[in-house]
Scaffold this active site. Structure first.
Site, PDB file in Angstrom:
ATOM      1  N   SER A 280       0.860  -1.187   0.000  1.00  0.00           N
ATOM      2  CA  SER A 280       0.000   0.000   0.000  1.00  0.00           C
ATOM      3  C   SER A 280       0.892   1.232   0.000  1.00  0.00           C
ATOM      4  O   SER A 280       2.086   1.141   0.272  1.00  0.00           O
ATOM      5  CB  SER A 280      -0.873   0.021   1.245  1.00  0.00           C
ATOM      6  OG  SER A 280      -0.132   0.451   2.365  1.00  0.00           O
ATOM      7  N   ASP A 281       0.327   2.397  -0.282  1.00  0.00           N
ATOM      8  CA  ASP A 281       1.093   3.594   0.035  1.00  0.00           C
ATOM      9  C   ASP A 281       0.873   3.871   1.522  1.00  0.00           C
ATOM     10  O   ASP A 281       0.040   3.248   2.183  1.00  0.00           O
ATOM     11  CB  ASP A 281       0.697   4.792  -0.843  1.00  0.00           C
ATOM     12  CG  ASP A 281       1.839   5.812  -0.916  1.00  0.00           C
ATOM     13  OD1 ASP A 281       2.780   5.714  -0.100  1.00  0.00           O
ATOM     14  OD2 ASP A 281       1.801   6.710  -1.768  1.00  0.00           O
ATOM     15  N   TRP A 282       1.624   4.804   2.035  1.00  0.00           N
ATOM     16  CA  TRP A 282       1.663   5.072   3.484  1.00  0.00           C
ATOM     17  C   TRP A 282       0.237   5.268   4.039  1.00  0.00           C
ATOM     18  O   TRP A 282      -0.415   6.300   3.774  1.00  0.00           O
ATOM     19  CB  TRP A 282       2.505   6.312   3.733  1.00  0.00           C
ATOM     20  CG  TRP A 282       2.694   6.661   5.159  1.00  0.00           C
ATOM     21  CD1 TRP A 282       1.752   7.182   6.018  1.00  0.00           C
ATOM     22  CD2 TRP A 282       3.887   6.523   5.932  1.00  0.00           C
ATOM     23  NE1 TRP A 282       2.283   7.377   7.260  1.00  0.00           N
ATOM     24  CE2 TRP A 282       3.609   6.993   7.237  1.00  0.00           C
ATOM     25  CE3 TRP A 282       5.177   6.065   5.657  1.00  0.00           C
ATOM     26  CZ2 TRP A 282       4.553   7.018   8.259  1.00  0.00           C
ATOM     27  CZ3 TRP A 282       6.120   6.095   6.663  1.00  0.00           C
ATOM     28  CH2 TRP A 282       5.810   6.556   7.948  1.00  0.00           C
ATOM     29  N   GLY A 283      -0.238   4.275   4.760  1.00  0.00           N
ATOM     30  CA  GLY A 283      -1.557   4.399   5.396  1.00  0.00           C
ATOM     31  C   GLY A 283      -2.732   4.370   4.436  1.00  0.00           C
ATOM     32  O   GLY A 283      -3.857   4.693   4.834  1.00  0.00           O
TER      33      GLY A 283
END
Ligand code: BGC
Length: 735
Positions: A280-283
């Protein structure tokens, strides 16, 4: 006897540790020994060092190390250096099954030796050089314990307001695809040694189209655009063998990319056959709640997983809820195994089960970072990225004994030369413009800052700049914006030269001396007001460690400029987005210059100040005699297009000859121009060469809204030139 046999069995090392066995057998064996909690742990990635996004209930290092010890962490980002990675890997070796961690990091344009920002690097149109640069970055990172870079960014963007255009390869899908492929190859090599690292294609998909260029904003464009404009660059990186893909923050078609089945399951996995794993991207799993797509953390974990997403960077929803979702029967163990198996695969492939510390060797780290060889490669790359935008009366190159006055705060500010994504590069190690020019031009006689760090100026700064410039032969002015304004969360409403810098240029202009402007920025700026106040202009971007040296190489003529911009330079901020491969519209123009009712602005020109593909040389090139091998073509035929390129100036030079096509009428409208090929040619003064291109079905087809490749009969144009605006054209028909 029975007892004895069982004992021998117990002492035998598990199948997954047998390096002689094929990886899939080892993965299967390991999966059979793992609990669901350990499997969920492999999908958990947290930052073990600096934060490159907001803290989401971060409980600190102690808790993270506990998770590592319990086998509930598959990967850490932002942990680097041979010492730290070894220390943390040692903790992972205390876990029940001793599954090594993957260490990921944003190695965007170099690790310690910093290369030009990716956008600038792409302006070289030099794929072997680009691959080499990524190879150097990979080797340095790998020598410092890093296994995995979150690069290349393959997002196409038309919007210089977006701070992240610096990370990509510009506005053209065909060319960006080539660059993305080269970057993946450079980072990964064959992954058989410990000089290469896993790459990560990001941000999947469409992140470059954030509305208004505002970071983390909404994305909304048609499927025709998705297939034709946005996807080719990611696809090329996947085809080049990229091990991993990163979700994007944005929505596509109303669904966050992290939970978007169409993007992940349908396109990436089924149609493209991607076999690696996603992160995923950050969060971004958790952000699906804020988007209004998931109701809570558990729902986010379920929706991400079901859409085909895998490793969870920083949301912690997967590690927490996956076991529960399996127990509730919402996700099957088989589905989990398939995903976790992909992550384990790469840990085996990197050889980490044989030697988890393989990348963490202090001697190697010391020997391989910031070497003279790496710096020399970076210097060549940096010179190859500088675009000559203007050169009245052949002012450049300057003789080395020219008396120069250098003006501009950024020319002497190393910190402002570095952007956000410089990994472990230190701006103190970088060569400033002042240092670079000083070592090449011994008569650099004066320096003055001319403006302040907010790009404003005042009377006294202007006065000292004009005094400094008074006795010089040539005034060199470094304008632009701070490198710190390039990168994530650096959206700007006004990507332009400030009023303060314009006042400075105006004051210097009154001295009646030739002015060379060096523009530093991580994006194309509006240069319309600055341009007439200069005699020569070099778009220097942000060139990394060798910034000042590379500029001196070009200014002195030790190297000839060859770069061509891969993003259009807007005429005005209100014209953004402006790009060469736009549609024609139903009102493209009128034959009557005084006419009304066509697509334009009333207050500014419609076209970019400098179009895609534009860049001058110290010599000039003339294009003549475009010829096609046939006026009519069958769909299975190939067409040869040729043109004569002549060096019409008086210096040797290298030109990037560009080929564009246009499909005049199709089942979905096609852009007025599409790049489909280019060639480099080096010519001595007066020399000419016939350049041939071959085009066929591949170049002439496009995608429909369902991603089906279409080749349709009808009239086409083929165009060749030294940029996307000034081209020779010939028409042909496909039957
Ligand atoms: C960025 C990614 C980056 C990640 C990890 C995110 O904020 O969008 O491109 O790889 O942080 O640093």
């Amino acid at each position: 006897m029975m007892f004895f046999a069982a004992n021998v069995q117990a002492q035998k090392s598990p199948v997954y540790l047998d390096a002689k066995l094929p990886i899939d057998i080892r993965v299967k064996d390991l999966l059979s020994r793992m609990t669901i909690e350990e499997k969920a742990g492999q999908l958990n990635q947290l930052s073990g060092g600096a934060f490159t996004g907001p803290a989401l209930n971060d409980n600190g290092q102690k808790e993270k190390m506990q998770l590592v010890k319990e086998g509930k962490m598959g990967s850490l980002l932002n942990v680097l250096g041979s010492t730290d990675t070894r220390a943390i890997q040692e903790v992972a070796m205390q876990s029940r099954l001793k599954i090594p961690l993957l260490f990921g990091y944003d190695v965007i344009h170099g690790y310690k030796t910093i290369f030009p920002i990716p956008l600038a690097e792409a302006c070289s149109w030099n794929l072997p050089q680009i691959e080499k640069n990524s190879g150097v970055a990979a080797k340095e990172a790998a020598s410092a314990g890093v296994h995995w870079t979150f690069a290349p960014m393959c997002d196409i963007s038309n919007d210089p307001r977006w701070g992240r255009v610096m990370e990509g390869a510009g506005e053209d899908p065909f060319y960006a695809a080539l660059v993305s492929g080269a970057r993946v190859k450079g980072f990964q090599g064959s992954l058989k040694d410990n000089d290469h690292i896993l790459s990560c294609v990001k941000h999947f998909a469409g992140y470059g189209a954030v509305e208004g260029g505002r970071e983390y904003n909404t994305v909304d464009f048609s499927r025709v655009q998705l297939w034709n404009k946005y996807l080719p660059s990611y696809k090329a990186a996947v085809d080049a063998g990229a091990a991993t893909v990163m979700n994007a923050f944005n929505v596509y078609d109303g669904i966050p990319a992290s939970g978007n089945k169409y993007l992940i399951n349908d396109i990436l996995k089924k149609r493209w056959g991607f076999k690696g794993f996603l992160v995923s991207d950050w969060g971004s799993f958790k952000e699906m709640i804020w988007h209004g797509y998931a109701s809570d953390d558990k729902d986010a974990a379920l929706k991400a997983f079901k859409a085909g997403s895998m490793m969870d960077m920083e949301s912690k929803v997967t590690v927490k809820y996956l076991p529960m979702l399996v127990k509730e029967g919402k996700i099957t163990m088989q589905e989990v195994d398939e995903v976790v198996g992909k992550i384990l695969y790469f840990k085996f492939k990197l050889g980490l089960f044989e030697d988890p510390y393989k990348f963490s060797n202090p001697e190697r780290e010391k020997a391989n970072l910031f070497t003279a060889e790496n710096r020399s490669i970076a210097r060549t790359a940096a010179a190859g990225a500088i675009v000559l935008l203007k050169n009245s009366n052949n002012l450049l190159p300057l003789k080395k004994d020219t008396k120069i006055a250098l003006i501009g705060l950024y020319a002497d500010s190393k910190a402002d030369m570095f952007d956000f994504w410089v990994a472990q590069g230190s701006s103190n190690d970088a060569v400033s413009v002042l240092e670079g020019l000083k070592s090449t031009f011994p008569n650099l006689m004066a320096y003055a800052p001319g403006y302040l760090s907010d790009n404003s100026t005042n009377d006294s700064l202007i006065q000292s700049a004009t005094i400094a410039a008074k006795t010089a032969d040539v005034i060199v002015v470094n304008i632009g914006i701070s490198g710190k304004m390039a990168g994530e969360d650096r959206a700007l409403a006004y990507p332009q030269i400030s009023a303060g810098q314009i006042s400075l240029l105006k004051a210097l202009r009154t001295l009646g001396k030739p002015i060379v402007a060096l523009v530093s920025s991580g994006r194309p700026l509006v240069l319309t007001e600055a341009e007439p106040l200069t005699d020569a202009m070099l778009q220097c971007w942000i060139l990394g460690t060798e910034h000042g040296n590379a500029i001196a190489d070009i200014m002195s003529g030790d190297k000839t400029p060859t770069a061509k911009t891969v993003m259009s330079f807007p005429y005005a901020v209100g014209q953004i987005p402006v790009y060469y491969n736009h549609f024609n519209t139903g009102r493209p123009t009128t034959d009557d210059p005084a006419g009304n009712w066509y697509s334009r602005y009333r207050d500014i020109p419609r076209d970019a100040l400098y179009p895609f593909g534009f860049g001058l040389s110290y010599t000039s090139f003339a294009y003549n005699n475009i010829k096609i091998s046939a006026a009519k073509l069958k769909s299975s035929d190939k067409l040869t297009v040729s043109v004569t390129v002549k060096n019409s100036g008086n210096k040797s030079g290298e030109e990037i000859v560009q080929l564009y096509i246009r499909d005049y009428a199709a089942s979905v409208v096609r852009p007025v121009k599409e790049l489909k090929g280019y060639q480099r040619v080096t010519l001595d003064p007066g020399a000419s060469e016939v350049i041939n291109f071959t085009i066929g079905a591949k170049e002439l087809s496009f995608y429909d809204a369902d991603g089906k490749q279409m080749l349709e009969p009808g009239k086409f144009a083929v165009m060749i030139g030294g940029n996307s605006r000034d081209v020779l054209s010939a028409d042909f028909e496909m039957e």
